[in-house]
Scaffold this motif. Structure first.
Motif: not given
Lengths: 445, 445, 445, 445
Positions: C185-187, C283-287, C295-297, C353-355
């Motif tokens: 999910p997106a925050a 790295p963490l969040y890479w898939r 990557e999960f953002t 936004e854009g974090i």
């Protein structure tokens, strides 16, 4: 108190009642001979192991050989000598703490997983302790009055059966410890096996009905049984069938090759979780080598014999194999009822060599019921109807372990000759694999 | 495949066989009414809890309320709608993964201890999922041909019994989650209890003998039972006695004050290890306050009622208390045989209020057999003779959990009305304490 | 005591000294405006997240958004209102316990890993707490005498810088929590990035010598710095070179493809142990997806941009990459000395936004020193010469964490605009990867 | 490759450069004498311990004495003999695997925490391995050409310094192992200490300034230093003061009695967490007995001497004590600068007796800088500016451990005579307490 203890030992151990007209000297002589034989056999088992070997403890559930030597002497020290032999004292009072296994009634115990850190007392000192205990027990057996002897005899008998259990643990614990060593060292020489044609698997039907199981009240001292084997009681059995022999390595290999360890539906939920968590893919001690399957044995690394009983399985593996085979594990009642008439013959720990299961020899009926491998049953280790643990320390022998464990039957190649019987209930947690444990299939008829 | 599944459901759930001359419309109407009632009750249970409350997961064994809402819908989705309603699809295919509990035959499952981390789908989306599933099941029940209905009816019935089990878990899981909160929040209003004179403890004797237990083959759909309750079979019972009511808080307090938690000889070995490791000194949820003993309840913190049944005990605590009392736990066969004739009345989860055990009302015979607290038995949860798990996913419902757990009987104040019966076998690991679990004493007669 | 606290805050926070002729009203107005802006920004950050999202806690090091909302209010409650505003009390006294992070001087703290289990107080109640605190601080700022204002102003300023740190943690903690959800999910909405040519890596030489680093005594309130940034002091630097920009995803991918995670010689011993133990491979969040690396953002799953700075590295990975590159990490003194003249511009958390870090824009000199990603240095987080932690609770802010952590410099896309400066010392344990942490290479010249 | 290794050894070990006109025979004779002395001292240290003692491993960080005996031989085997002596082979190729500590460049290593499970090779076999290695090294030293000797000499020198480090570990590891034994056995006889008046604590001021630390390039082979001691470089020091002697047991007792272990504000955050988690209340090996404070020593249990340096502290305890005293730990640069002019005298491990810190003897200046106890500094163990680890296996000696550890200085009563110097950097994780580690207080001047 010593009387209470003695009565407790009677309750816990269910020794034979001395018949009214028994000849006391013969009884003393017989117990004395048994004492010498059992103690000597323990020493012989330890003999080929170095002081370093005898200190090894490779997991919390196992103990060093030296500890077994000391603890089996502690048992006589604390239950027989201390209450019954005036003036007796162990070499160091700390022995009563160091070598207590789990008898809370005898005070706190040294941290179990650290038994392998007790380099002192040295092996030589522990052997001296054994010698002192033996000398004192001999003196007590000789000099005790008839009344005193009647009190100590069941305790000594219990101590000898106890020591036989530790003889088996010496084998299983040192096997585990040496298996960690990448050099694959041998503890004992390999046994010789005559080649024979494999015995095909067959199921033999039994009618069931209302049957009796459990050890009955003993008629003579030779009829020893543990308290957990009684009371004898009736159970209702449906018709069932038992395999004529234990499952073999070859049959278990087929399970592996068919993806048994990767098939969730064959496993109990806890077993499947264990398989995932521990990455289990074969029995303990099996190794996939370039030359094919091998297994670590007490004589070092050996080629896997497809006809020998599969060994070092946990309960979950045994159960999953049974599911895979469209069968199930027998209940302990089914096993005992089937075994009731059979003579207790088999491949036992008669000498310190060849401590490894051997293929079934051709024959009719139920083969290898006794010896070679313990057989996992589908029965939880629970008290029989009417069972009550004895009071006091001796009462901790069996009763307090009646949760979380499954019953195994029949004895193994690591079990001392003369130690088991049809009613004998061995028990281990389902994950335990370092005993010589296999299985025999059962079916509803 | 849907036929196989349906047959499996029949096997797993042991629903009543529709008698030859049954009126189909009446059967549909009855199942439909039950469907509406059970689903509505689940929603009503969740209603007083906020979206935040419904996300809480305080331990791996418990689940968020929202997860229970979703999973009980998943069950109909996956076992009923997906195979039987053409065109059906869940809102998101990921639901089939997210809300699968443990059915390996339905693919992998989301990491169980992380269920509390699924903020999305939101509670509103899960409610919409519930609504969509309900609408689809209604349509299917209405429009299905007779043959199709015969296939889905046992699956829907199983789904409703399954949902009732999760209603109980909603209560026990949210209780555990809120107990962690230092504000002692209430989930539901407290019930009202009329004060009454305490009922003295008495033992009632039963003759035993060769008796039958287990659910028999059902004669009508109303006779639902789980597969693990059968086959019905004979067991041999010795004469025994059961206490007229469960053990009370006051009686358990006496055990605490007598040093029960500090006395090794009262405990099974695993239980004693747990007491040491976990520092257990009282039942879960009990608190020693300046004003005396209190306990956390679903209505917040409350004064401990000495006459109410003791609750939230693990098996080891129940067993130790029985030892302390010179008694033992009943076997499940003894319990069921004694309860066989009794009508299933008691303090159940009839409304979302008063979810707390109440003192026994005066009366003759065996009181509170049903409702108030589940009663630990001394029986391991094992298959009955002749039991075989059904094939496929539905077969995972019960059979694969038959190791490492103990049987509880009788239902509790957290059990939905109409859910239990004399043959009902609940089961939990010996360390589990977050269910409404107490005990009734037994003795050899 | 309030004076001591205020003095401690001054010491801990090193706020600007009000110059002799400062216009008090202007100071109040400026602090007040800043108070409103910071508090509003926190609320805006939380706004897009549901009450369920805001309860998530996915690991012990992270906290729920709701907890951050409450704790940043607790800080003003406990350090400003309770000692300085007569009659002030929080909605519930338990808040002082529930929302204390680690200030032992303020009493015990609620079990940190269980913050995600506090469904009550609800989000609405926490928002009300925020409102009440804000109202009270406003009143205090308006009504305080000059002397009182001089006491509270540095505490309020510290509270606002503290709140900005928690704004960053809101971003990093919710990112971690949502990353566990298989629905990705997106925050927040994704930012827009204008495509640009990649900036080649170059090393820029610096002469070193005896230089000064650390925050100097502030000349005005706008010159805030934390106590751990001082005292300013001389350090001797050898000539060195820094890369013109942080390492990119594309460069890190080359490390992965060259077997970096499988090459022991590149790693510190602890890092290699971690790689083995945790099975780290990226790295963490890479898939690794079928469509290539993603990557999960905070805006959901996104394609990996090879030109953007690599992010979510631990210290060990940063160090291993530097070894692989024949380079090393800069020391914090080298970094600060190089950054000293640069204006604090960059991609910060200016709006919700854009974090996400963005590729370097073409340019001369040291690019992206500030913003985008925190840069691991080779310096352990230790006190500067002459540093002494302030007494009391405020003194726990920084000093007690000076062991086992490494310094990061420069701020990231998750850092609020205006929060960092050249002397700012961020610090995390070497294994931490959930911050927006990358690296810049350094070399001996 | 052997040349690369030799160069690497030079880089790692920073041995003295043979001056142009050096007499080769004298160099050989000197190295040979040192070889004999160091090897003989190791054997002498092990001599009083039984084969059982020498197998003990009481925690993963410690190793059995027998392993130390083997590993110090493995070092010569693998770095000197295998590449330089044609025809050399160890008794069993498995030794290269079994006795490798952490050199990944030399292949995988046996599971470190299981070193205590290697009963075979036996102690006798390990002694034979030592003998074979010594014989081969002697032969190589004698027969090597001048060029060959120049290659092996730095490796042999490194091997001897390496062996001295393991001599210290033999002491600390067997002390830990025997401390687990409830019989409090002695490894070595107690030393004799002449009573003396306690030395009052004083602080001695030092001016600081831009000073140089680190080992300089060696002018002769006797100037050996490890690679981590260089490069020599300038650091800027503020004026500071050091205590004239280490903190004593009596002073530390005052900290305990003042509630030091219960006062959060004295501790670093990680230290406080450790105190809570581990229940720390005194230094390792201290015991509260009925007769007052005692401590376990290598000579068995002994009364605590209030005037002897406190020993077996972790870094957190040392730091907390310094806070309690209104002081701090020195940095390693401060320590080295102060020690630079002092001759390396003190209570070292000169003989296998009296391995226990002794009270300071009266005197002027900085007492006990060398020997008695290692002194924790406030410096993290990080590379000096310009440091680069050598390539290859020898490069793993020091560099890869430069994270997560703190520096200790000065050597202890367990450090072999001649092993340390002012620039010597010892390092251990902050939680390590089984080394002979104490502290000296420092202050800003």
């Amino acid at each position: 108190m010593s009387t209470a203890m003695s009565r407790a030992a009677s309750a816990a151990a269910r020794p034979g009642v001395t018949p009214p007209g028994a000849e006391p000297d013969a009884v003393r002589a017989s117990l004395s001979a048994r004492f010498e034989a059992v103690r000597a056999f323990t020493a012989a088992l330890a003999e080929p192991l170095s002081a370093e070997d005898q200190l090894l403890q490779s997991m919390a559930d196992a103990s060093p050989t030296k500890w077994h030597l000391a603890h089996t002497s502690w048992f006589f020290d604390v239950f027989v000598l201390t209450p019954h032999l005036p003036g007796w004292a162990p070499p160091d009072p700390a022995f009563h703490y160091l070598y207590n296994s789990y008898y809370n009634a005898h005070g706190p115990q040294f941290h179990r997983p650290s038994r392998g850190l007790i380099s002192r007392p040295s092996l030589a000192e522990v052997r001296a302790y054994r010698g002192a205990v033996e000398e004192a027990v001999r003196r007590l057996m000789t000099e005790a009055s008839g009344a005193r002897f009647a009190e100590i005899a069941p305790l000594i008998a219990l101590g000898l059966h106890h020591e036989q259990q530790h003889q088996e643990l010496i084998c299983t614990d040192i096997k585990h410890a040496l298996s960690v060593n990448p050099l694959d060292p041998a503890a004992y020489p390999a046994g010789r096996t005559a080649p024979a044609a494999p015995v095909p698997l067959r199921f033999l039907g039994l009618p069931g009905g209302l049957v009796e199981i459990g050890a009955r009240a003993a008629a003579s001292p030779a009829d020893f049984s543990y308290d957990n084997e009684g009371p004898r009681h009736a159970v209702m059995l449906r018709p069932y069938a038992l395999a004529n022999r234990p499952v073999t390595n070859g049959e278990f290999l087929a399970f592996i090759e068919a993806g048994g360890y990767e098939t969730a539906s064959l496993w109990l939920s806890d077993g499947w979780a264990e398989v995932q968590r521990e990455g289990r893919r074969h029995p303990l001690y099996w190794r996939r080598t370039e030359a094919g399957w091998a297994e670590f044995t007490l004589a070092g690394l050996a080629t896997l014999d497809p006809d020998a009983p599969v060994c070092h399985l946990g309960f979950y593996e045994a159960d999953a194999f049974a599911s895979f085979s469209g069968a199930r594990l027998p209940t302990e009642a089914e096993w005992e009822h089937a075994a009731a008439g059979t003579s207790v013959d088999g491949h036992f720990l008669s000498r310190p060599e060849g401590i490894h299961p051997r293929p079934a020899a051709p024959g009719e009926g139920l083969l290898q019921l006794f010896g070679d491998v313990w057989e996992w049953t589908g029965s939880a280790y629970l008290p029989y109807p009417g069972y009550r643990a004895a009071p006091g320390a001796v009462g901790e022998y069996n009763g307090k372990f009646m949760s979380g464990q499954m019953v195994l039957r029949g004895g193994a190649c690591s079990t001392p000759e003369g130690h088991v019987r049809a009613s004998y209930r061995n028990f281990f947690p389902p994950s335990a694999r370092w005993q010589f444990s296999g299985l025999r299939l059962a079916r509803d008829a």
